[in-house]
Design a protein around this motif. Sequence first.
Motif, PDB file in Angstrom:
ATOM      1  N   ASP A 104       0.895  -1.288   0.100  1.00  0.00           N
ATOM      2  CA  ASP A 104       0.074   0.086   0.058  1.00  0.00           C
ATOM      3  C   ASP A 104       0.954   1.204  -0.121  1.00  0.00           C
ATOM      4  O   ASP A 104       0.545   2.330  -0.587  1.00  0.00           O
ATOM      5  CB  ASP A 104      -0.757  -0.024   1.001  1.00  0.00           C
ATOM      6  CG  ASP A 104      -1.815  -1.170   1.077  1.00  0.00           C
ATOM      7  OD1 ASP A 104      -2.950  -1.100   0.143  1.00  0.00           O
ATOM      8  OD2 ASP A 104      -1.770  -2.076   1.606  1.00  0.00           O
ATOM      9  N   LEU A 105       1.947   1.431   0.896  1.00  0.00           N
ATOM     10  CA  LEU A 105       2.666   2.486   1.268  1.00  0.00           C
ATOM     11  C   LEU A 105       4.126   1.987   1.257  1.00  0.00           C
ATOM     12  O   LEU A 105       4.300   1.324   1.958  1.00  0.00           O
ATOM     13  CB  LEU A 105       2.199   3.356   2.369  1.00  0.00           C
ATOM     14  CG  LEU A 105       3.127   4.404   2.935  1.00  0.00           C
ATOM     15  CD1 LEU A 105       3.225   5.568   1.981  1.00  0.00           C
ATOM     16  CD2 LEU A 105       2.614   4.738   4.228  1.00  0.00           C
ATOM     17  N   GLN A 132       7.572   4.193   2.037  1.00  0.00           N
ATOM     18  CA  GLN A 132       8.105   5.369   2.494  1.00  0.00           C
ATOM     19  C   GLN A 132       9.995   5.368   2.429  1.00  0.00           C
ATOM     20  O   GLN A 132      10.429   4.450   2.961  1.00  0.00           O
ATOM     21  CB  GLN A 132       7.660   5.859   3.954  1.00  0.00           C
ATOM     22  CG  GLN A 132       6.214   5.377   4.112  1.00  0.00           C
ATOM     23  CD  GLN A 132       5.868   5.022   5.619  1.00  0.00           C
ATOM     24  OE1 GLN A 132       5.483   5.773   6.507  1.00  0.00           O
ATOM     25  NE2 GLN A 132       5.969   3.635   6.005  1.00  0.00           N
ATOM     26  N   LYS A 155       4.557   3.757  -8.594  1.00  0.00           N
ATOM     27  CA  LYS A 155       3.234   3.973  -8.068  1.00  0.00           C
ATOM     28  C   LYS A 155       2.346   4.054  -9.533  1.00  0.00           C
ATOM     29  O   LYS A 155       1.362   3.598  -9.712  1.00  0.00           O
ATOM     30  CB  LYS A 155       3.005   5.766  -7.549  1.00  0.00           C
ATOM     31  CG  LYS A 155       1.471   5.713  -7.323  1.00  0.00           C
ATOM     32  CD  LYS A 155       1.434   7.144  -6.375  1.00  0.00           C
ATOM     33  CE  LYS A 155       0.273   7.676  -6.427  1.00  0.00           C
ATOM     34  NZ  LYS A 155       0.224   9.148  -5.712  1.00  0.00           N
ATOM     35  N   ARG A 209       0.503   1.728  -3.934  1.00  0.00           N
ATOM     36  CA  ARG A 209      -0.682   2.528  -3.951  1.00  0.00           C
ATOM     37  C   ARG A 209      -0.041   4.031  -3.509  1.00  0.00           C
ATOM     38  O   ARG A 209      -0.509   5.145  -4.321  1.00  0.00           O
ATOM     39  CB  ARG A 209      -1.610   2.378  -3.091  1.00  0.00           C
ATOM     40  CG  ARG A 209      -2.554   0.961  -3.378  1.00  0.00           C
ATOM     41  CD  ARG A 209      -3.479   0.653  -2.373  1.00  0.00           C
ATOM     42  NE  ARG A 209      -4.500   1.390  -2.360  1.00  0.00           N
ATOM     43  CZ  ARG A 209      -5.243   1.508  -1.147  1.00  0.00           C
ATOM     44  NH1 ARG A 209      -4.989   0.646  -0.060  1.00  0.00           N
ATOM     45  NH2 ARG A 209      -6.362   2.424  -1.135  1.00  0.00           N
ATOM     46  N   TYR A 210       0.635   4.279  -2.333  1.00  0.00           N
ATOM     47  CA  TYR A 210       0.979   5.417  -2.139  1.00  0.00           C
ATOM     48  C   TYR A 210       2.634   5.723  -1.808  1.00  0.00           C
ATOM     49  O   TYR A 210       3.142   4.583  -1.582  1.00  0.00           O
ATOM     50  CB  TYR A 210       0.247   5.931  -0.598  1.00  0.00           C
ATOM     51  CG  TYR A 210      -1.083   5.807  -0.945  1.00  0.00           C
ATOM     52  CD1 TYR A 210      -1.671   6.910  -1.655  1.00  0.00           C
ATOM     53  CD2 TYR A 210      -1.850   4.610  -0.284  1.00  0.00           C
ATOM     54  CE1 TYR A 210      -3.239   6.714  -1.705  1.00  0.00           C
ATOM     55  CE2 TYR A 210      -3.357   4.856  -0.376  1.00  0.00           C
ATOM     56  CZ  TYR A 210      -3.786   6.042  -1.269  1.00  0.00           C
ATOM     57  OH  TYR A 210      -5.164   5.831  -1.366  1.00  0.00           O
ATOM     58  N   THR A 211       3.285   6.828  -2.012  1.00  0.00           N
ATOM     59  CA  THR A 211       4.803   7.223  -1.454  1.00  0.00           C
ATOM     60  C   THR A 211       4.624   8.025  -0.457  1.00  0.00           C
ATOM     61  O   THR A 211       3.718   8.682   0.059  1.00  0.00           O
ATOM     62  CB  THR A 211       5.179   8.125  -2.713  1.00  0.00           C
ATOM     63  OG1 THR A 211       4.461   9.343  -2.953  1.00  0.00           O
ATOM     64  CG2 THR A 211       4.973   7.494  -4.278  1.00  0.00           C
ATOM     65  N   GLY A 212       5.786   8.077   0.266  1.00  0.00           N
ATOM     66  CA  GLY A 212       5.888   8.561   1.459  1.00  0.00           C
ATOM     67  C   GLY A 212       7.435   8.852   1.932  1.00  0.00           C
ATOM     68  O   GLY A 212       8.064   8.147   1.390  1.00  0.00           O
ATOM     69  N   ASP A 259       2.598  11.214  -1.031  1.00  0.00           N
ATOM     70  CA  ASP A 259       1.369  11.085  -0.420  1.00  0.00           C
ATOM     71  C   ASP A 259       1.344  11.198   1.241  1.00  0.00           C
ATOM     72  O   ASP A 259       0.367  11.816   1.753  1.00  0.00           O
ATOM     73  CB  ASP A 259       0.559   9.768  -0.699  1.00  0.00           C
ATOM     74  CG  ASP A 259       0.594   9.691  -2.307  1.00  0.00           C
ATOM     75  OD1 ASP A 259       0.319  10.785  -3.029  1.00  0.00           O
ATOM     76  OD2 ASP A 259       0.957   8.847  -3.065  1.00  0.00           O
ATOM     77  N   PHE A 260       2.240  10.694   1.850  1.00  0.00           N
ATOM     78  CA  PHE A 260       2.431  10.412   3.222  1.00  0.00           C
ATOM     79  C   PHE A 260       3.643  10.985   3.737  1.00  0.00           C
ATOM     80  O   PHE A 260       4.724  10.728   3.276  1.00  0.00           O
ATOM     81  CB  PHE A 260       2.513   8.873   3.480  1.00  0.00           C
ATOM     82  CG  PHE A 260       0.965   8.327   3.604  1.00  0.00           C
ATOM     83  CD1 PHE A 260       0.319   7.948   4.882  1.00  0.00           C
ATOM     84  CD2 PHE A 260       0.393   7.911   2.540  1.00  0.00           C
ATOM     85  CE1 PHE A 260      -0.912   7.460   4.840  1.00  0.00           C
ATOM     86  CE2 PHE A 260      -0.964   7.389   2.474  1.00  0.00           C
ATOM     87  CZ  PHE A 260      -1.574   7.011   3.723  1.00  0.00           C
TER      88      PHE A 260
END
Length: 260
Positions: free
Chosen positions: A94-95, A97, A115, A121-124, A146-147
């Motif tokens: 999902d993520l 980082q 992504k 789904r998300y970067t952080g 995103d995060f």
Amino acid sequence: MIGLGTWRAFDVDLSADVRRQLEEVLSQFVKLGGRVIDSSPMYGRAEEVIGQLTSALGIGDKVFLATKVWTEGKQSGIRSMERSMSLLRTKRIDLIQVHNLVDVNTQLATLQEWKQQGRIRYTGITHYESGALGEIEKLMRSQKFDFLQINYSLMEPQAEQSILPLAQERGVAVIANRPFGAGNLFNKVRSKPLPDWAAEFDCRSWAQFFLKWIVANPAITCAIPATDKLRHLEDNMQGGIGRLPDAKLRRRMAEIVSSL
Ligand SMILES: NC(=O)c1ccc[n+]([C@@H]2O[C@H](COP(=O)([O-])OP(=O)(O)OC[C@H]3O[C@@H](n4cnc5c(N)ncnc54)[C@H](OP(=O)(O)O)[C@@H]3O)[C@@H](O)[C@H]2O)c1
């Protein structure tokens, strides 16, 4: 809004007893509405343990798996993320980082590519020290992700000065790490009674007091306390249930903790 950290707590050898204990923690986490599990290749066996247990329990599709990339160089980053996928036993994380901002521009570029390819789904990005807030602010103004995962608690509230409002302005989700100051907040309140007025926001323990203070900040998406103990997990999950303190109560909470 209450997730699960895995540093130390899930970096273990899975003997039969430990396995039973962690399976109970994870299945109760999901039963009580928990979704976000945060890990890292820096946490020893934690990714492998999470992968093994979520797949054995059949909860892989219920949880939101967040891990990190913690290395220098593009190819090394890709190898690390592929290893995380294999250890976590998933084809899509999902993520991911960038852990502690290590080679952040290189790794964020790969994360954007992944992504677009649908592999994440998300970067952080993450950090755990208030000393990094200046660099984080620069990144938030110059990069896209995103995060943000950052230390934020009654012991380390500095992020709320400028970073949390900036995250809200930019639509960046925020994960609060070290919600108990790595456990040190409990030392501060040891043998101190919980104030009566904690009942005004449905709070029955110091753990819930610390967590509700964090998640009541509208910039916070979730907090990720780490534990390997069922009774602590059940306590922590209550931190996301019922009423939350308003701004006035949050100030009172901060005052009482800093006076101890
Ligand atoms: N740079 C980064 O990206 C970074 C840095 C730091 C942390 N993190 C992430 O954030 C997560 C959380 O931070 P953290 O692990 O440093 O510290 P934390 O969650 O603030 O504190 C963990 C400590 O609190 C204790 N605890 C948990 N629930 C409790 C309860 N209900 N009552 C009493 N004690 C309780 C745990 O002991 P028991 O195990 O005995 O419950 C453990 O000693 C990490 O696991 C990691 O996933 C990321």
